[in-house]
Design a protein around this motif. Structure first.
Motif, short mmCIF file in Angstrom:
data_model
loop_
_atom_site.label_atom_id
_atom_site.label_comp_id
_atom_site.label_asym_id
_atom_site.label_seq_id
_atom_site.Cartn_x
_atom_site.Cartn_y
_atom_site.Cartn_z
N PRO A 138 -17.28 22.08 -53.96
CA PRO A 138 -16.36 21.48 -54.07
C PRO A 138 -15.30 22.29 -54.87
CG PRO A 138 -18.05 20.27 -55.64
CD PRO A 138 -18.97 21.73 -54.02
N LEU A 142 -12.23 22.54 -52.37
CA LEU A 142 -10.71 21.68 -53.16
C LEU A 142 -9.85 23.15 -52.89
CD1 LEU A 142 -13.11 19.21 -55.95
CD2 LEU A 142 -10.88 18.63 -54.00
N LEU A 157 -12.46 20.91 -62.25
CA LEU A 157 -13.43 20.55 -62.25
C LEU A 157 -14.70 20.35 -62.88
CD1 LEU A 157 -14.52 22.06 -58.89
CD2 LEU A 157 -14.17 19.41 -59.67
N GLY A 161 -13.63 16.03 -63.78
CA GLY A 161 -14.97 15.47 -62.32
C GLY A 161 -14.12 15.95 -61.26
N GLU A 162 -14.32 16.01 -60.30
CA GLU A 162 -14.56 15.89 -59.05
C GLU A 162 -13.18 15.52 -58.43
OE1 GLU A 162 -16.35 16.71 -54.33
OE2 GLU A 162 -17.63 16.77 -55.27
N ASP A 163 -13.70 13.84 -58.52
CA ASP A 163 -12.43 13.04 -57.81
C ASP A 163 -11.09 13.06 -58.59
OD1 ASP A 163 -12.09 10.29 -56.46
OD2 ASP A 163 -12.11 9.41 -58.77
N GLU A 164 -11.27 13.18 -60.22
CA GLU A 164 -10.02 13.44 -60.73
C GLU A 164 -9.24 14.69 -60.42
OE1 GLU A 164 -7.84 12.23 -64.53
OE2 GLU A 164 -10.15 12.11 -64.39
N THR A 165 -10.52 15.72 -59.86
CA THR A 165 -9.47 17.32 -59.67
C THR A 165 -8.93 16.70 -58.22
OG1 THR A 165 -11.71 18.31 -61.23
CG2 THR A 165 -9.65 19.57 -59.54
N ARG A 166 -9.59 16.15 -57.19
CA ARG A 166 -9.36 16.14 -56.20
C ARG A 166 -7.69 15.25 -56.42
NH1 ARG A 166 -10.30 15.72 -50.94
NH2 ARG A 166 -12.19 16.27 -51.81
N ARG A 167 -7.72 14.66 -56.99
CA ARG A 167 -6.28 13.67 -57.92
C ARG A 167 -4.74 14.17 -58.05
NH1 ARG A 167 -6.40 8.86 -60.52
NH2 ARG A 167 -8.59 9.02 -61.48
N HIS A 431 -1.01 13.37 -61.99
CA HIS A 431 -1.58 12.10 -61.01
C HIS A 431 -1.79 10.69 -62.04
CE1 HIS A 431 -5.23 13.84 -63.25
NE2 HIS A 431 -6.00 12.53 -62.54
N ARG A 432 -1.67 10.91 -63.17
CA ARG A 432 -2.06 9.62 -64.07
C ARG A 432 -0.61 9.03 -64.42
NH1 ARG A 432 -6.01 11.87 -68.13
NH2 ARG A 432 -8.37 12.21 -67.22
#
Length: 447
Positions: A138, A142, A157, A161-167, A431-432
């Motif tokens: 990951p 990323l 990360l 976490g992975e999903d939010e780091t990607r976003r 992203h948020r």
């Protein structure tokens, strides 16, 4: 200007940026200023291509390296020829077809890289653009896919976490919008919006700040009548929220301890309705002089710029234990503003972060003594790194028992923004929230 000449300018500019020791935007501004023959479309082409290459540098280098290996060639990363980086950007990021690219730069390529088959390289770049050749780790994937230092992605990360780091990485690779703060001493947001639209600049309100407008097209805002008339200032929405967190009242004594260009001091003046007094401290006399001009345009009469010395705290000595509130928008890495300054990615090191942390601890301690009993200090950064945020606050509190954390949500409730402070601190993520990345802590001094 002819397309081939523009590409040549992009190559020249990227070489300058790569070897520069100053921020990317400063290099770009100087380059464009020295070439007055460039029209607006030419400048847009140059800046779009240059910032695109800088923003996606690591991904482009990795894709080039793998493609060249398939051709039994060697890529001297991180010093890949600038023209090769341009080709990779056009194919991998801008989805330019190899055939169209050949027609655009073939003569330039023949001159600079006659031994490399451009058509074959372009096809391989297109095939490898999705980075399927990378191993499934990951942090590595990323950091390469979105072009960030691996150590920075590893921290995100662990935290997100992975999903939010990607976003988060994806959001910071987007071009930031132009956001302004309405000077409500001169006009309401609705009146300012009408004035801008009369000048052909459509805009809409920000979702968080009650004072913000987002311009729907990029323009030279300094040339607008609404700007010259003091109706607004350029200020990211997240930055506007920091002034709300200070919660200044009319008649209070406020210190903006790291005033810089003075955007937050001007906002504090608005919130105080030009009452009370704001002392704007900074170590740069030129910035303070610009602030004086901004104050005149904005009709902010309660702001007093004061020059201080980094190694001498005597200039602010007369304000000890006087301030109802002190804002310390500390010098930081700027990791939360990467979408505006993509070159920041490549200038940051873990050693630099450690040096910033030392300065931040020093600045916070220095200016905390200006807070009167019962007052507060707001510590803020435009960083997304814990070393500059939570760790600095924790270190300060361990040495300053007269201060305690006041949950940021308690202050933000009056603006209906308490959801921005899920824990004790204000935390804004691109992203948020659609803002630059910001952190802020409210530290109250015991009565």
């Amino acid at each position: 200007m002819k397309p081939l000449s523009l590409v040549g300018h992009v190559i020249e500019l990227y070489e300058l940026v790569r070897s520069a020791t100053v921020p990317t935007d400063a290099v770009v501004n100087d380059f464009v200023r020295e070439r007055r023959y460039l029209g607006s479309k030419d400048r847009r082409f140059l800046t779009d291509a240059l910032y695109g290459i800088v923003r996606h540098r690591k991904r482009l280098e990795a894709t080039l390296e793998h493609s060249l290996k398939q051709m039994n060639l060697w890529a001297p990363a991180p010093h890949v020829p600038a023209l090769w980086m341009y080709v990779a950007y056009k194919v991998c990021i801008r989805d330019r077809s190899p055939k169209a690219l050949l027609g655009e730069i073939s003569s330039l390529w023949i001159t600079s890289s006659p031994d490399v088959d451009l058509e074959r390289l372009s096809v391989l770049l297109q095939e490898n653009a999705q980075l399927r050749f990378l191993p499934e780790f990951p942090a590595l994937r990323l950091s390469t896919e979105y072009s960030y230092p691996t150590w920075m992605v590893e921290q995100w990360l662990r935290r997100l976490g992975e999903d939010e780091t990607r976003r988060l990485c994806a959001a910071m690779n987007e071009v930031a919008p132009v956001v302004i703060r309405v000077n409500t001493m001169m006009a309401s947001p609705e009146e300012c919006r009408a004035a801008l639209e009369k000048e052909g600049i459509p805009c809409h309100p920000t979702s968080l700040s009650p004072f913000g407008l987002i311009l729907e097209k990029r323009t030279n805002v300094h040339g607008l009548n609404a700007f010259r008339g003091g109706l607004f200032e350029i200020q990211d929405e997240g930055s506007q929220l920091l002034s709300l967190l200070v919660d200044p009242r009319r008649g209070q004594f406020i210190v903006d301890a790291c005033a810089g260009g003075g955007g937050k001091a001007l906002h504090l003046s608005v919130l105080m309705e030009n009452g009370g007094q704001i002392i704007a401290l900074d170590v740069d006399g030129h910035r303070l002089e610009r602030l004086r001009k901004r104050c005149r345009r904005a009709n902010a009469v309660n702001v007093e710029p004061v020059l201080v010395d980094k190694g001498d705290d005597s200039a602010e000595g007369s304000y000890v234990a006087m301030a109802d509130a002190v804002l310390v928008d500390a010098p930081c890495s700027g990791s939360g503003t990467i979408r505006r300054n993509p070159g920041t990615k490549w200038s940051l090191t873990q050693q630099a972060i450690a040096e910033y942390q030392y300065r931040q601890q020093s600045v916070l301690t220095r200016y905390s003594r200006l807070v009167k009993p019962g007052g507060r200090i707001v510590y803020a950064t435009c960083s997304l790194l814990e070393e500059e945020n939570e760790e600095v606050v924790q270190s300060f509190l361990s040495k300053q028992p007269s201060f305690r954390v006041q949950p940021a949500r308690e202050v933000l409730e009056k603006w209906n923004l308490q959801h921005l402070a899920e824990r004790e601190f204000l935390s804004l993520l691109p992203h948020r929230h659609g803002t630059d990345g910001f952190f802020a802590a409210v530290l109250a001094r015991n009565p």
